[in-house]
Structure formats: structure tokens, C-alpha cells
Design an enzyme around this catalytic site. Sequence first.
Site, PDB file in Angstrom:
ATOM      1  N   SER A 250     -12.062 -36.228 -90.918  1.00 59.52           N
ATOM      2  CA  SER A 250     -13.389 -36.597 -91.403  1.00 59.52           C
ATOM      3  C   SER A 250     -13.406 -38.072 -91.764  1.00 59.52           C
ATOM      4  CB  SER A 250     -13.737 -35.756 -92.630  1.00 59.52           C
ATOM      5  OG  SER A 250     -12.916 -36.163 -93.700  1.00 59.52           O
ATOM      6  N   LYS A 251     -14.580 -38.511 -92.161  1.00 58.74           N
ATOM      7  CA  LYS A 251     -14.806 -39.929 -92.473  1.00 58.74           C
ATOM      8  C   LYS A 251     -13.708 -40.558 -93.333  1.00 58.74           C
ATOM      9  CE  LYS A 251     -18.729 -41.302 -90.646  1.00 58.74           C
ATOM     10  NZ  LYS A 251     -18.129 -41.387 -89.310  1.00 58.74           N
ATOM     11  N   ARG A 252     -13.206 -39.759 -94.280  1.00 58.29           N
ATOM     12  CA  ARG A 252     -12.236 -40.414 -95.163  1.00 58.29           C
ATOM     13  C   ARG A 252     -10.912 -40.709 -94.471  1.00 58.29           C
ATOM     14  NH1 ARG A 252      -9.300 -35.992 -97.381  1.00 58.29           N
ATOM     15  NH2 ARG A 252     -10.422 -34.241 -96.498  1.00 58.29           N
ATOM     16  N   GLY A 254     -10.967 -42.442 -91.775  1.00 59.61           N
ATOM     17  CA  GLY A 254     -11.279 -43.638 -90.973  1.00 59.61           C
ATOM     18  C   GLY A 254     -12.296 -43.293 -89.903  1.00 59.61           C
TER      19      GLY A 254
END
Length: 482
Positions: A250-252, A254
Site C-alpha cells: 500500500s501507499k505507505r 512507497g
Amino acid sequence: MIKVRFAPSPTGRLHLGSARTALFNWLFARGQGGKVVLRIEDTDPARSSREHEESILEDLRWLGLDWDEGPDVGGPCGPYRQSERGGIYREHASRLLDSGKAYPCYCTPDELEEGKRRALAEGRTPVYGGACRNLSPRERREREAEGRKPALRFRVPEGEVAFQDLLHGYVRFPPGAVGDFIILRSDGSAGFNFSVVVDDAVMGITHVIRGEDHLANTARHVLLFDALGYQPPLYLHHSLLLGPDGSKMSKRHGATTVREYREAGYLPTALANYLATLSWSPPEGREVLALDELVRLFDIGDLSSSPTVFDRARLDWLNGKHLRRLDKDELFALAAEFAPGWARHPRFPLMVESVLDNLTTLSELPRYLEPYGEPVTPTETAAEWLHGEAARRILEKALELVESTPLVSLDGCREVIGSLKQAFVDRDIKAKEILMPLRVALTGREHGPPLPHLLFVLGAKECAARIRAALAGEAGKPARPL
Ligand code: GLU
């Protein structure tokens, strides 16, 4: 005839995980001479948009994928957007209603929420409690008189639900694990599971390849296929793409979208190569593969079911390999896109080639080309190379050589460097000690492209001026604007 589908929901940019699913489907179909359908699953109007749809199609095409049927190319099973297929879903829903396999459900969202809360509190699976399952015609009329608009719910048969998965084998859900679920919402729109099944059935999909997160949906899907009297496709649920910490990518972790990698200078062939080989190992020694090679070698039967962890370092390595395999014209065109400030330089292709071996992504190109521009004032450590008697003699010799050679060919420049080394070779100096003073004199930097290329691009006059400046203790000052 094998027929697969990509079924993206247009609620955002194309995620790496979805691109991987699309790729598996595509490689499998193309390797078997099958057909590919692109279907837009836009049944959630609040989150879906045409912009997202277009950007997903663009990214799939950029990756090199194509399809035989879809919203943009048409085909015999259209329309290919679920939002335009309401009539087909309603017709199928009526069949289930008429045969008693579905029933109207009048429960309000609050009542459903309350049922769920109670089930969780009592440690039961939060499936639909069945309040409307066996209403009499009179009870239905009463609810309708209250102004309640029913949704249509599928009557899940008693007992275990099981299906064969090409990767996981026999997958079983115990009795009670699947509750009666909505097939048509009270506004008449189709529920997610229902539209997927109706479409897979009427579009003649033979193989459904998708992520493991759909396993529980598949239990519902096989029941619906059976209730509608259709033959279910074969299923393969591949492992999910995880971040380095083991949780779903996911986004966290990168960048997660194909567009982000495209904009960061990754090549579509490298990204496809990377995604395809995340849970499939190509034959020994064949790690770097173009799309057509992947089609030839890929075997869906060899997919691994182990979790797949995203490994940026491997993607970088593959990207470097693919960059160096690019056709030269394509390389220079892409390089011009990523280093527009340099693209008009008459020696641009040579400059790009001179740094190609160091490149991981195209977005690094401007940084690698910097030494071809204005010199910088050397740092204290770099300036060390200019101090002392040996450095002075090396620079004087280099000056003499560049002033007596026109530097009009790369080979001529190689000879200059050769002669410079030759002039000092007997004096027990290492090559690095001979060449560093010249490099720092020319660029102010300790690192950069090969010296012959620098000499060639800068030209004899500029090189001479910079060496003179270094000899005068003024390294880093350009003799003329470039
Ligand atoms: N539209 C679904 C998604 O984007 C895929 C559904 C399916 O493959 O059956 O996750």
C-alpha cells in the site's frame, strides 16, 4: 477457446497488484492463443470515474498489454462497462426471483448493522441473519405498505461450499460461512458479486485469474453459476503483492501505481518482467525477458502460491538491464523525454551512451549528465587531487596534449588519455592518480562519465581553459558559458 478478462474497477490509478493480475491473464491467454476481454467494473458510481478508466487503459497499453474486446475496441459481448449492463443483470435476477432462488429483503441498513454487531458480540460469523428469508406474501405486502423498497437477496443453499482452484486445489467453506447476499440493491443496481458472475457467464470467460483476496467471493460465485444454470469458469487465485513488512502493498510502502513507476523512469518491459517473475520463476539464466519472451516461457501452472514481497532492488536491477537492451533510437527518444535540458546537445546520443551502464532509471539521467555541463567548485577532498607537484605536472602534460590535438573524434580523445597515462606510467603512479587531477580540473568532480567522452563533448578549447584555470588554482570556473 480460452477467454480471460481484466476487470478493473475505475476508482483510482492502476495499482501494481492489479497490473500483475492483468499481466498473468494476458500472458496466459496470449501463450495459449486465447482471447482477452477488458471489462470496466464501475458499479460503484460514487468512486468510479471515466478519468480513472482512461488512465487505467492507458497504463495497461503502456505496459504492452492489449485486448480483443473492451469498451474502447467493442466486441460481440458488449457493452463492456458494468454501469451500462443493468438490463442484463435485472433479467438474470428475475430468473432467480421467479425460481425462488432469490427473495426480496426489506431490512434497512440500520437493522443489518445491528444484526452484524450482535453476531460479532456473540462470536458468530457476521452473515445475514435471514430476517426476510421466509416472509409470507402478506408480510411482504405489509413491508411494502410501509414504503420499504426491497433489495434482492440470493438464497444460499444449505451445506458446505467448495470449488477447485488451479493453484490452491480444493477450497472449502463450511456450512454457514456464506450468508444470503444481495444481488440487486434496492435502487435496482447489481451487487458486485452478481454482476461479476453474470458477465463472466455471458461473456464466455473460461478462466478467472485473480488475487487471493477474492477467494471468499468465489464461494458466492460458484453458487450463483449453479443457480443460473451456467458452467463456472476455472479459477486461479494468485498470491497477493506484499510490502517489505509483510502487509498488503500500500501507499505507505512507497509508489504503488504503474503511473508512478512510469514517471520515475522505469521501462514498461522491465516492470512487466518484474511483475511476471514475482511468483513465477523463468528458466535458469533467463531473468531478463521482453514481453514476447515472457509469453513464450510463462506457464500458469508454475505459479507459486507463497506470499510475494515487493523488492524494489530487483526491479531496479531489471530496469537497468532492460535500459541497456533498448533499441538505440528508442533509448535516445526516451532519454530526451527525461533529460529535455540536454536533448538538443549535438553530442546527446554519445553522452547518453557514456552513462548508460550506471543508469537504473531514466529519471537519473540529468544527474549523470551534469558533469558535461558547467564545472563545479571542487569540494575539499576533490581539490586534493589538484595539489602537489605530481598533479601540476600531470595537468601541464594534459594541457599540452589537448592543445596539440583537435579532439574531433572519440578515438582521438582516447589516444590523448592513453598518451597521458603513457607519459607517467614509469613513475610508479597509479592510473587513478594520473586521471583524477584531469577529471577534477575538467569538471570539479571526482565522478562522472569516461574522460575521453568528456574531452570530446567539451572540446579542445574548453578543456584547455579549464585545465589552465585549475593550474592557476581556480578550478570550477567555466571559461565560457556552455
Ligand atoms: N473489479 C475487481 C477488482 O478490481 C475484480 C473482480 C474480479 O476479478 O472478479 O478488484
